[in-house]
Design a protein around this motif. Structure first.
Motif, PDB file in Angstrom:
ATOM      1  N   ASP A 141      22.154  12.766  42.207  1.00 53.80           N
ATOM      2  CA  ASP A 141      21.956  12.709  40.752  1.00 53.80           C
ATOM      3  C   ASP A 141      22.898  13.633  39.983  1.00 53.80           C
ATOM      4  O   ASP A 141      22.631  14.821  39.835  1.00 53.80           O
ATOM      5  CB  ASP A 141      20.500  13.084  40.444  1.00 53.80           C
ATOM      6  N   TYR A 143      20.696  13.907  35.626  1.00 50.15           N
ATOM      7  CA  TYR A 143      19.466  14.537  35.142  1.00 50.15           C
ATOM      8  C   TYR A 143      19.232  15.917  35.756  1.00 50.15           C
ATOM      9  O   TYR A 143      18.921  16.873  35.052  1.00 50.15           O
ATOM     10  CB  TYR A 143      18.261  13.622  35.418  1.00 50.15           C
ATOM     11  N   THR A 202      12.465  14.777  38.228  1.00 47.96           N
ATOM     12  CA  THR A 202      13.161  13.561  38.657  1.00 47.96           C
ATOM     13  C   THR A 202      13.438  13.615  40.153  1.00 47.96           C
ATOM     14  O   THR A 202      13.387  12.588  40.843  1.00 47.96           O
ATOM     15  CB  THR A 202      14.461  13.355  37.868  1.00 47.96           C
TER      16      THR A 202
END
Length: 314
Positions: free
Chosen positions: A285, A288, A293
């Motif tokens: 990722d 984010y 998350t």
């Protein structure tokens, strides 16, 4: 010669993604084995207050990770204090070697090794980490309401962090070592027109300044790259935004990567380019990079692994 351990699901990494994957895999009766790595608990163990974890108005980062580890263990996951030094994903069962000498084999692997913020490498920066020096405006910006902060960097991350911090800080000074930014033009346009933001060009940060008792940032000492002249920029918070480095060394020659080293997963899943290998959290990722998350992806990875193993058995 070390022992050999086999599991249906081997989880590598122990941040929110790893521990959540362990909880869900254990509840699916997959008897997961989680290898914690060099920094059990991940990046949250070096933060202070966490105020954006659902259900906890405020909790210390290390305390949250202790609770997550205990939860994973209580559901039946086996948690091992070891560091995976090599991983072979070319044939099943997959094989990992621990620093302890133990060999781990597994029918499926969940990678949750995370990412680390890139820092400037200053001793003073290390000293004030979590006490005024941060690499995450989304995590810590809230603590600087009505205060002055400094952001170091010149790319998209730095500009986005500076703009985000204007929601809280009274003044944001962006310090860049060059005379132009690398960020996208639309982001630069927003930055330059914002009344709270000032840009200090052609300067490097030489030292983070602060108090001893209690630890706290009071400013940064900067140097003009042309004249060599030094000066001090007062601030209450110092944010480094020069990018993140995903911890993908174990798989860089085996899995498909993108965005500078992040493991690529199929959209809406945690499936990697090798069947039976799943990836979750900050390792995948570049956008984010939040605990919540990462935890969500850990859940997804366990469910994806469960479906994969069920299909294999049938």
């Amino acid at each position: 010669m070390g022992a050999t351990r086999h599991s249906k699901v081997l989880i590598i990494g122990s941040g929110p993604a790893g521990y959540t994957a362990a909880v869900y895999a254990a509840r699916a009766m997959l008897e997961p084995l989680l290898v914690q790595g060099m920094q059990p608990g991940g990046q949250l163990t070096i933060t202070t207050e966490v105020e954006n974890w659902p259900g906890e108005s405020t909790i210390m980062g290390p305390d949250l990770m202790v609770k997550m580890e205990a939860h994973a263990a209580a559901t039946g996951a086996e948690i091992v204090s070891d560091l995976i030094t090599s991983l072979d994903l070319q044939k099943r069962p997959f094989t990992a070697i621990g620093d302890s000498g133990t060999t781990y084999t597994a029918d499926s692997v969940i990678l949750a090794t995370g990412a680390q913020a890139r820092w400037l490498g200053l001793a003073s920066e290390e000293k004030y980490k979590g006490f005024g020096a941060s690499a995450c405006a989304t995590c810590d910006g809230f603590f600087y309401r009505g205060k002055e902060v400094v952001v170091a960097g010149g790319g998209n991350s730095a500009v986005e962090e500076a703009l985000y911090l204007t929601n809280f800080a009274s003044k944001v000074t962006l310090i860049h070592r060059r005379d132009s930014l690398r960020a996208e033009k639309i982001l630069q346009h927003r930055l330059f027109k914002h009344p709270k933001i000032e840009v200090l060009w052609n300067h490097t940060i030489e030292e983070v300044l602060g108090t001893e008792a209690p630890l706290g940032v009071t400013g940064v000492r900067v140097r003009d790259v042309h004249s060599g002249a030094e000066s001090v920029v007062p601030c209450d918070g110092f944010f480094v935004a020069i990018g993140h480095a995903p911890a993908s060394e174990l798989v860089k020659d085996q899995l498909e990567l993108h965005h500078g080293g992040y493991v690529r997963v199929e959209p809406g899943s945690t499936l990697t380019s090798i069947p039976g290998v799943f990836a979750a959290g900050d390792l995948t990722d570049p956008v984010y990079r939040q605990a919540v998350t990462s935890a969500g992806m850990g859940c997804m990875a366990a469910l994806d692994a469960e479906r994969f193993l069920a299909a294999e058995e049938s």
